[in-house]
Motif scaffolding. Sequence first.
Motif, PDB file in Angstrom:
ATOM      1  N   PHE A  41       0.828  -1.208   0.000  1.00  0.00           N
ATOM      2  CA  PHE A  41       0.000   0.000   0.000  1.00  0.00           C
ATOM      3  C   PHE A  41       0.860   1.255   0.000  1.00  0.00           C
ATOM      4  N   HIS A  42       1.954   1.244   0.747  1.00  0.00           N
ATOM      5  CA  HIS A  42       2.811   2.431   0.840  1.00  0.00           C
ATOM      6  C   HIS A  42       3.795   2.546  -0.323  1.00  0.00           C
ATOM      7  N   THR A  43       4.226   1.424  -0.900  1.00  0.00           N
ATOM      8  CA  THR A  43       5.225   1.480  -1.972  1.00  0.00           C
ATOM      9  C   THR A  43       4.604   1.643  -3.355  1.00  0.00           C
ATOM     10  N   SER A  44       3.408   1.117  -3.564  1.00  0.00           N
ATOM     11  CA  SER A  44       2.721   1.248  -4.865  1.00  0.00           C
ATOM     12  C   SER A  44       1.288   1.658  -4.594  1.00  0.00           C
ATOM     13  N   TYR A  45       1.133   2.931  -4.284  1.00  0.00           N
ATOM     14  CA  TYR A  45      -0.158   3.438  -3.808  1.00  0.00           C
ATOM     15  C   TYR A  45      -1.231   3.359  -4.895  1.00  0.00           C
ATOM     16  N   TRP A  46      -0.891   3.756  -6.131  1.00  0.00           N
ATOM     17  CA  TRP A  46      -1.894   3.851  -7.178  1.00  0.00           C
ATOM     18  C   TRP A  46      -2.000   2.601  -8.038  1.00  0.00           C
ATOM     19  N   SER A  47      -0.967   1.831  -8.150  1.00  0.00           N
ATOM     20  CA  SER A  47      -0.943   0.721  -9.097  1.00  0.00           C
ATOM     21  C   SER A  47      -1.093  -0.622  -8.381  1.00  0.00           C
ATOM     22  N   PRO A  48      -1.545  -1.667  -9.112  1.00  0.00           N
ATOM     23  CA  PRO A  48      -1.615  -3.005  -8.524  1.00  0.00           C
ATOM     24  C   PRO A  48      -0.231  -3.512  -8.152  1.00  0.00           C
ATOM     25  N   SER A  49      -0.180  -4.416  -7.206  1.00  0.00           N
ATOM     26  CA  SER A  49       1.092  -4.953  -6.735  1.00  0.00           C
ATOM     27  C   SER A  49       0.941  -6.439  -6.459  1.00  0.00           C
ATOM     28  N   LEU A  50       1.859  -7.226  -6.953  1.00  0.00           N
ATOM     29  CA  LEU A  50       1.868  -8.673  -6.721  1.00  0.00           C
ATOM     30  C   LEU A  50       2.730  -9.002  -5.513  1.00  0.00           C
ATOM     31  N   PRO A  51       2.388 -10.071  -4.769  1.00  0.00           N
ATOM     32  CA  PRO A  51       1.240 -10.960  -4.962  1.00  0.00           C
ATOM     33  C   PRO A  51      -0.048 -10.362  -4.403  1.00  0.00           C
ATOM     34  N   PHE A  52      -1.174 -10.833  -4.930  1.00  0.00           N
ATOM     35  CA  PHE A  52      -2.457 -10.396  -4.411  1.00  0.00           C
ATOM     36  C   PHE A  52      -2.752 -11.118  -3.090  1.00  0.00           C
ATOM     37  N   HIS A  53      -3.276 -10.388  -2.149  1.00  0.00           N
ATOM     38  CA  HIS A  53      -3.567 -10.947  -0.826  1.00  0.00           C
ATOM     39  C   HIS A  53      -5.078 -11.157  -0.694  1.00  0.00           C
ATOM     40  N   TRP A  54      -5.546 -12.281  -1.207  1.00  0.00           N
ATOM     41  CA  TRP A  54      -6.963 -12.598  -1.159  1.00  0.00           C
ATOM     42  C   TRP A  54      -7.444 -12.862   0.263  1.00  0.00           C
ATOM     43  N   GLU A  55      -6.504 -13.171   1.142  1.00  0.00           N
ATOM     44  CA  GLU A  55      -6.908 -13.426   2.526  1.00  0.00           C
ATOM     45  C   GLU A  55      -7.474 -12.186   3.207  1.00  0.00           C
ATOM     46  N   ASN A  56      -7.231 -11.011   2.610  1.00  0.00           N
ATOM     47  CA  ASN A  56      -7.813  -9.788   3.173  1.00  0.00           C
ATOM     48  C   ASN A  56      -9.344  -9.870   3.216  1.00  0.00           C
ATOM     49  N   TYR A  57      -9.931 -10.537   2.218  1.00  0.00           N
ATOM     50  CA  TYR A  57     -11.384 -10.658   2.187  1.00  0.00           C
ATOM     51  C   TYR A  57     -11.894 -11.582   3.290  1.00  0.00           C
ATOM     52  N   THR A  58     -11.123 -12.605   3.604  1.00  0.00           N
ATOM     53  CA  THR A  58     -11.506 -13.479   4.713  1.00  0.00           C
ATOM     54  C   THR A  58     -11.478 -12.722   6.035  1.00  0.00           C
ATOM     55  N   VAL A  59     -10.413 -11.930   6.230  1.00  0.00           N
ATOM     56  CA  VAL A  59     -10.301 -11.136   7.450  1.00  0.00           C
ATOM     57  C   VAL A  59     -11.453 -10.137   7.536  1.00  0.00           C
ATOM     58  N   ALA A  60     -11.731  -9.463   6.425  1.00  0.00           N
ATOM     59  CA  ALA A  60     -12.799  -8.466   6.428  1.00  0.00           C
ATOM     60  C   ALA A  60     -14.163  -9.109   6.657  1.00  0.00           C
ATOM     61  N   TRP A  61     -14.426 -10.234   6.008  1.00  0.00           N
ATOM     62  CA  TRP A  61     -15.713 -10.907   6.157  1.00  0.00           C
ATOM     63  C   TRP A  61     -15.945 -11.352   7.603  1.00  0.00           C
ATOM     64  N   ASN A  62     -14.912 -11.861   8.236  1.00  0.00           N
ATOM     65  CA  ASN A  62     -15.052 -12.295   9.629  1.00  0.00           C
ATOM     66  C   ASN A  62     -15.401 -11.138  10.558  1.00  0.00           C
ATOM     67  N   GLN A  63     -15.022  -9.941  10.162  1.00  0.00           N
ATOM     68  CA  GLN A  63     -15.260  -8.791  11.034  1.00  0.00           C
ATOM     69  C   GLN A  63     -16.541  -8.040  10.701  1.00  0.00           C
ATOM     70  N   ILE A  64     -16.986  -8.061   9.449  1.00  0.00           N
ATOM     71  CA  ILE A  64     -18.153  -7.246   9.085  1.00  0.00           C
ATOM     72  C   ILE A  64     -19.356  -8.069   8.654  1.00  0.00           C
ATOM     73  N   SER A  65     -19.285  -9.382   8.677  1.00  0.00           N
ATOM     74  CA  SER A  65     -20.418 -10.197   8.230  1.00  0.00           C
ATOM     75  C   SER A  65     -21.666  -9.906   9.061  1.00  0.00           C
ATOM     76  N   VAL A  66     -21.489  -9.706  10.359  1.00  0.00           N
ATOM     77  CA  VAL A  66     -22.646  -9.411  11.211  1.00  0.00           C
ATOM     78  C   VAL A  66     -23.230  -8.043  10.865  1.00  0.00           C
ATOM     79  N   TYR A  67     -22.377  -7.097  10.487  1.00  0.00           N
ATOM     80  CA  TYR A  67     -22.866  -5.777  10.093  1.00  0.00           C
ATOM     81  C   TYR A  67     -23.646  -5.846   8.779  1.00  0.00           C
ATOM     82  N   ILE A  68     -23.141  -6.628   7.831  1.00  0.00           N
ATOM     83  CA  ILE A  68     -23.836  -6.789   6.559  1.00  0.00           C
ATOM     84  C   ILE A  68     -25.194  -7.447   6.769  1.00  0.00           C
ATOM     85  N   MET A  69     -25.239  -8.450   7.649  1.00  0.00           N
ATOM     86  CA  MET A  69     -26.507  -9.122   7.918  1.00  0.00           C
ATOM     87  C   MET A  69     -27.511  -8.155   8.568  1.00  0.00           C
ATOM     88  N   ASN A  70     -27.033  -7.335   9.492  1.00  0.00           N
ATOM     89  CA  ASN A  70     -27.918  -6.336  10.102  1.00  0.00           C
ATOM     90  C   ASN A  70     -28.465  -5.379   9.057  1.00  0.00           C
TER      91      ASN A  70
END
Length: 278
Positions: A41-70
């Motif tokens: 995020f800090h080294t390539s702010y505007w452009s995509p950067s490899l590798p992609f961290h798909w696990e971010n979605y798992t972390v986010a879902w675990n934290q906001i799934s209850v909010y989405i359901m509400n």
Amino acid sequence: MATRQGRRDLLIGSILMILVILTLFPFVFMVITSLKDNSQFHTSYWSPSLPFHWENYTVAWNQISVYIMNSLIIACSSMVGVLVLSSIAAFVFARYRFPGRNFLFTMIAVLLMVPSISSLVPLFILVRDMGLINTRLALILPYIASGSIFATFLMRTFFQQVPNELFEAAHIDGAAGWQAYFYVMLPLSGPIIGTIILLTLTTVWNDYFWPLLTLNDDSLRTVTTGLAFLQGQNVTLWGPLFAGYVLASLPLVVVYFVASRYFIAGVGGVVGGGDMLK
């Protein structure tokens, strides 16, 4: 002459393309950032950067799934309430004559000009005195009341365009008023119902201040207030934070693609008269 027309079309096309890019860029940036870790995020702010961290979605879902359901529960409940209340009221205003009809509808139209912020304090006091603070009803009931104002105005305008011959034929066949509502009016109202669904869901889903004011229990937070809470808790975890934004946006994106044609047809029917009913 043809060259001039071609240049004009090229200019219009270029302007529209720039507007599309400017409109979509924040969403594309959000998706790109959701796949980064903090160093990327800090080294390539505007452009995509490899590798992609798909696990971010798992972390986010675990934290906001209850909010989405509400938010889903509150938005769907509000949508059903708005549709039922506004469609019945609009049907009565459009098809029945009674003393004070025009005055009552004028009062509904006047409410459209009242700024929502001016009713914030009285509404909060009312909800508090009813003992609804920290409950989903503190959101659902005000959303239904406020959403039904514009929905009634919009649906009444649409209902008045339905030919009277249809109701006269239904009456000759022995249909009562409620049967004309269910079997004649509602089947013809798909476009305007889709419009109301899209407007209601978008308004309820994106609301931030009223849920923040009335809900203190973390288990009842909506997705907008939940994401703000998530940002406060994980201010340095940019990938999961933006992944949460993407997940929170997906329901509205899906609803838009499903209901967009109904929205366009509904607005076109109200603005353009009864052509869409022919």
